[in-house]
Design an enzyme around this catalytic site. Structure first.
Site, short mmCIF file in Angstrom:
data_model
loop_
_atom_site.label_atom_id
_atom_site.label_comp_id
_atom_site.label_asym_id
_atom_site.label_seq_id
_atom_site.Cartn_x
_atom_site.Cartn_y
_atom_site.Cartn_z
CD GLU A 18 -1.33 -3.29 -39.08
OE1 GLU A 18 -2.05 -3.66 -39.75
OE2 GLU A 18 -0.37 -2.59 -39.45
CB SER A 66 0.82 0.06 -40.78
OG SER A 66 0.29 0.85 -41.77
NE ARG A 74 -4.24 -2.89 -40.66
CZ ARG A 74 -4.99 -2.22 -41.47
NH1 ARG A 74 -6.45 -1.82 -41.48
NH2 ARG A 74 -4.20 -1.14 -42.48
N1 EPU Z 1 0.25 11.24 -42.15
C1 EPU Z 1 1.02 11.92 -42.01
N2 EPU Z 1 2.51 11.60 -42.07
C2 EPU Z 1 2.76 10.40 -42.16
C3 EPU Z 1 1.95 9.53 -42.43
C4 EPU Z 1 0.34 9.69 -42.48
O1 EPU Z 1 0.85 13.26 -41.90
O2 EPU Z 1 4.14 9.94 -42.29
C5 EPU Z 1 -1.19 11.68 -42.30
C6 EPU Z 1 -1.70 11.73 -43.66
O3 EPU Z 1 -1.24 12.84 -44.46
C7 EPU Z 1 -3.18 11.37 -43.60
C8 EPU Z 1 -3.22 10.68 -42.14
O4 EPU Z 1 -2.06 10.65 -41.79
O5 EPU Z 1 -3.85 12.78 -42.99
C9 EPU Z 1 -3.53 9.18 -42.63
O6 EPU Z 1 -2.61 8.71 -43.47
P1 EPU Z 1 -2.69 7.51 -44.70
O7 EPU Z 1 -4.02 7.82 -45.36
O8 EPU Z 1 -1.53 7.59 -45.68
O9 EPU Z 1 -3.01 6.21 -43.95
P2 EPU Z 1 -2.54 5.77 -42.66
O10 EPU Z 1 -3.37 5.76 -41.51
O11 EPU Z 1 -1.01 6.32 -42.42
C10 EPU Z 1 -3.50 3.30 -43.11
C11 EPU Z 1 -3.08 1.86 -42.90
C12 EPU Z 1 -2.34 1.47 -44.19
C13 EPU Z 1 -3.08 1.81 -45.63
C14 EPU Z 1 -3.39 3.11 -45.52
C15 EPU Z 1 -4.43 3.48 -46.65
C16 EPU Z 1 -3.07 1.13 -40.47
C17 EPU Z 1 -2.28 1.14 -39.53
N3 EPU Z 1 -2.62 1.84 -41.73
O12 EPU Z 1 -2.29 4.00 -43.03
O13 EPU Z 1 -2.11 0.10 -44.17
O14 EPU Z 1 -2.39 1.29 -46.69
O15 EPU Z 1 -4.33 3.51 -44.37
O16 EPU Z 1 -5.56 2.83 -46.65
O17 EPU Z 1 -4.37 1.41 -40.52
C18 EPU Z 1 -0.62 -1.74 -43.17
O18 EPU Z 1 -1.57 -2.18 -42.41
O19 EPU Z 1 0.28 -2.39 -43.20
C19 EPU Z 1 -0.83 -0.59 -44.23
C20 EPU Z 1 0.05 0.04 -44.81
#
Ligand code: EPU
Length: 336
Positions: free
Chosen positions: A332, A236, A164
């Site tokens: 972000e 995010s 990012r």
């Molecule tokens: N998790 C939780 N609780 C939550 C959210 C996440 O426990 O409320 C845990 C999930 O279970 C998982 C881990 O955190 O083990 C990662 O979660 P997830 O795969 O949903 O992705 P994320 O890291 O929360 C990132 C990006 C998103 C993107 C998703 C999917 C960032 C800041 N965010 O989210 O990007 O869609 O991966 O690839 O890197 C954005 O940038 O606006 C965005 C939505």
């Protein structure tokens, strides 16, 4: 070129925040923009480039000039036996590019289906989702250097993409107005199904293909990310924090269920969404500003929230995650 004063920004930010800017300059012609820059009518004023408004939080009226690049063309700049170089105007909605590529069998960006925002923002943020980052696919960026009043062509390597992150957010902040981006797409796509949940979702409807991956990603996103029309938000709100491995190991010993991912050079990326949920914030609200109940990384505007209310909620979350885990999380979203 359109120049307006005191423009209402509510329809131009996906958080749906009430705010106005002093000047609004919307332009689809580089030559005109260069002419305007030469006379610098806004000397001394703050400037900001706003694309789709999906990654910004206005906490007050913007006292300066907002540039809105509106270049809309799309052309195949060149191709080889295996690749296509697609040159797109900064004002094109990003998902139109993904749909176009998938329909023609060009691969490399299908995992980035439905990421909100416009083409011009893709290199700034190095948008990423489901195991893909656009930096891997950006051949060059065309931009206007606001300081020098000239056009520049910047290669993908020069942008120094990180998680990012790019030089457009650091050293080059506020220096360039991105006008076009050229993406390197593959005629012989390799599918990327390894991100948690992607393979299973694709296989529910049959064999992996660009189209089935796009549909699977859309379903995954719809299941967890709120629709901005129903619940205004900016995706995010926080970045996933990257910490030294020793810190991650200490936390993993205390919280064995904590997700973590290797992040190069002895670093580990933690899941901010998990940290926020464990700190008790998922679904909680302060006034009309709330933490989404399906994805704690996303803050939503439940109605008439002000930008400062959302910023205040973000700050409370940040302090609370630090108190619980000793880790600072950073936004972000651009807070203005
Ligand atoms: N998790 C939780 N609780 C939550 C959210 C996440 O426990 O409320 C845990 C999930 O279970 C998982 C881990 O955190 O083990 C990662 O979660 P997830 O795969 O949903 O992705 P994320 O890291 O929360 C990132 C990006 C998103 C993107 C998703 C999917 C960032 C800041 N965010 O989210 O990007 O869609 O991966 O690839 O890197 C954005 O940038 O606006 C965005 C939505």
């Amino acid at each position: 070129m359109i120049i307006k004063e005191h423009v209402n920004l509510k329809p131009r930010n996906t958080f749906g925040i009430e705010a106005r800017c002093r000047y609004w300059i919307e332009c689809d012609d580089e030559g005109q923009l260069l002419d305007l820059l030469a006379s610098r009518p806004w000397r001394g004023q703050e400037t900001f480039v706003l694309g789709g408004g999906s990654n910004v939080l206005f906490t007050a009226d913007f006292p300066g000039v907002i540039f809105h690049p509106a270049m809309k063309e799309r052309e195949i700049a060149s191709e080889t036996a295996t690749e296509v170089f697609l040159r797109v105007g900064a004002g094109v909605p990003w998902d139109d590019v993904v749909r176009w590529a998938v329909e023609r069998g060009y691969g490399g960006i299908e995992n980035l289906s439905m990421v909100p925002g416009s083409v011009g923002a893709t290199p700034v943020q190095n948008i990423g989702a489901y195991g893909a980052e656009i930096g891997e696919r950006i051949a060059r960026v065309e931009a206007i250097d606001v300081e020098r009043g000239v056009k520049r062509v910047i290669s993908g390597e020069e942008c120094r993409f990180g998680y990012r992150d790019s030089l457009f957010k650091g050293e080059w902040k506020d220096r360039f107005i991105i006008t076009r981006v050229t993406y390197r797409l593959s005629k012989t796509p390799r599918f990327h199904l390894d991100y948690r949940g992607v393979r299973e979702e694709v296989e529910r409807t049959g064999e992996p293909s660009l189209a089935s991956i796009r549909q699977a990603i859309i379903r995954l996103r719809e299941a967890r990310l709120p629709d901005v029309k129903a619940l205004p938000n900016a995706g995010s709100f926080f970045k996933n924090p990257v910490v030294e491995r020793s810190i991650a190991e200490r936390l993993s010993a205390l919280f064995p269920a904590m997700p973590s991912y290797p992040a190069g050079e002895g670093n580990v990326k933690l899941a901010a969404g998990w940290l926020i949920e464990q700190a008790g914030w998922k679904g909680r609200a302060i006034g009309e500003a709330a933490v989404h109940d399906k994805q704690a990384l996303v803050l939503v505007n439940k109605g008439g929230a002000t930008g400062s209310e959302i910023a205040r909620l973000a700050n409370e979350i940040k302090k609370s995650v630090f108190m619980n885990f000793g880790v600072w999380i950073e936004p972000e979203v651009n807070i203005l």
